[in-house]
Design an enzyme around this catalytic site. Sequence first.
Site, short mmCIF file in Angstrom:
data_model
loop_
_atom_site.label_atom_id
_atom_site.label_comp_id
_atom_site.label_asym_id
_atom_site.label_seq_id
_atom_site.Cartn_x
_atom_site.Cartn_y
_atom_site.Cartn_z
N GLU A 141 4.52 -0.36 0.61
CA GLU A 141 4.51 -0.56 -0.85
C GLU A 141 4.49 -2.03 -1.25
OE1 GLU A 141 7.88 1.36 -2.68
OE2 GLU A 141 7.50 3.28 -1.75
N GLU A 158 0.82 -1.22 0.00
CA GLU A 158 0.00 0.00 0.00
C GLU A 158 0.85 1.26 0.00
OE1 GLU A 158 0.95 1.56 2.92
OE2 GLU A 158 1.88 -0.39 3.30
#
Lengths: 342, 342
Positions: A308, A162
Amino acid sequence: PEEKYREAAQRRLDSLTKPLGSLGVLEALAAQMYAITGGNLSLPLRRAAYVFAADHGVTEEAVSAYPREVTAQMVHNFLQGGAAINVLSKAHRVELTVVDVGVDAVFASAPGLVEAKVRRGSRNLLREPAMNHEELCAALEAGVKLAQSAQAKQQQMIAVGEMGIGNTTAASAITALLTGLPVAEVTGRGAGLDDAGRNAKIDVIGRAIERHFPSSGMKADPLEVLRCVGGLEIAAMTGFILGAARARIAIMLDGFISTSAAAVAYAMAPQMKDYLFAGHCSQEPGHQHLLRQLGLRPILSLDMRLGEGTGAVLAMPVLESSLRLFSEMATFSSAGVSTAAR
Amino acid sequence: PEEKYREAAQRRLDSLTKPLGSLGVLEALAAQMYAITGGNLSLPLRRAAYVFAADHGVTEEAVSAYPREVTAQMVHNFLQGGAAINVLSKAHRVELTVVDVGVDAVFASAPGLVEAKVRRGSRNLLREPAMNHEELCAALEAGVKLAQSAQAKQQQMIAVGEMGIGNTTAASAITALLTGLPVAEVTGRGAGLDDAGRNAKIDVIGRAIERHFPSSGMKADPLEVLRCVGGLEIAAMTGFILGAARARIAIMLDGFISTSAAAVAYAMAPQMKDYLFAGHCSQEPGHQHLLRQLGLRPILSLDMRLGEGTGAVLAMPVLESSLRLFSEMATFSSAGVSTAAR
């Protein structure tokens, strides 16, 4: 996955030319993956990473070291190939997809970008629920649809990552509510708050929990936790994880945020745990509490706190190595090696 | 390696599009490797693994769960490609060399096998020194020569592994002498001893130390420790590690045995520590004590206890990933991403 596959996997592991159990955690990883595939292991695995991006209304409360614009800037960076997750995905042959569930910016369509924007950022969870019911449903559904698309592409292992300035605030609130631990114990510095910043963040989270869940004795409904103090990308990840488990796809969690989505999914459907792997343990203090709650042992522990999906993708070569060992090592009998005497 | 390269590396790391320090241990790995190469990082690294094999006279004392013949059988397994280290080396593009420093068997010459046999097994360290002075020198020299050959082949990172039934007994004795810790605290089950077997092993090690180093108050000379309670493959690894550091090659240690060789090297030449990486922390209890003594943080902690260099090779993709991130990520300015506000 059925127990019989795990047992068959352990029998094979015990026949390989190595002391019994000497591959440690790798043996458990291989057995779990063998069970997930129903005994049909084909290597290399088809691997993918999904980065769910959204903004957070709570950034109005100065809970992050970085300004809100960074979410959109980093999405551009992902699309241009310059972020950490790009480098790792390329190095480890992982197909990367960026999902805009709620970034406060408009992106031109681009290869590798999925447009699933529900709203330009969640609402400020200190003042109102982060999502209304329709927004929550839309975000969950975006995730479920991506899981269906992953299944259609025959992806066998997916990393869940994310990007969202402010999202450790949401993850800490979720963690406090799902574990019952004090807010201070599950709240860290995020991308880099100083002590005063972290204290202010703890205060914001505490007040948000008091507003939405005033009767703290009661066990809160996980979907209501997600709606009130979560975020659009966290809700999408929850839907994605539930959908992937249903499609029998192995799920590699990343750090604190993706694990908070998994914790909501677990609270709703505990049996999906069989499909979960924990890529790493992040430096965010709430992460280890969530991993314990989920009964997951992280593959890596390198004090990363980048998100991420980086920790998840970095763990993939370790997991795939365990499967190579499982599939390709000689057995005691095929290699003519003596077994233990005592 | 010079400090200036570490500082240059940290400046670059701080300019990359990620929160400061958020790559955790990966940042330290990249900076160390950047310094080792003197700022000349070229990827992929040329990687190799060396498995040093020898038998141990102390197997007469029933200190191992597996019979002595297994050393030779496993060397055959290495040469036929069926062992764990073969699978991992192939998966991670690592050139594998097996070194016979003292296996109690004769091998036909084979690709990937280096013949450097000093003796068909070390002497029984409970009854006499494991090596006489000539044998120790020959084993050390075999290792130094292999380091020179690694340099000639322009290898940039080498995994140091071993195979030798009985060698955790030698490594535990070395560890007790170099750390001053009680034998019981640094002695484990090896390849799979039960409680009675482990107690007998502790007793053998204690008596061996008493025989060779009766004045326990004095700090023992590291080479004399190696000669009296070490083994041929451990001595060769010590020479290999010293030679590799001199040749500015990065060294990835594996488990307890290879780290015991590094601990001897460190006691002789502390400055070589800059070239050491710890691939993993094994389940053998002495390993963590040695890592602490050497000031090394293991990259992986997966409860492996297989040896052969498996933990070292498995850590290589993580280390190489840190270098990819270091080299390939965008910077804040190149990607137009805002830096931290507070």
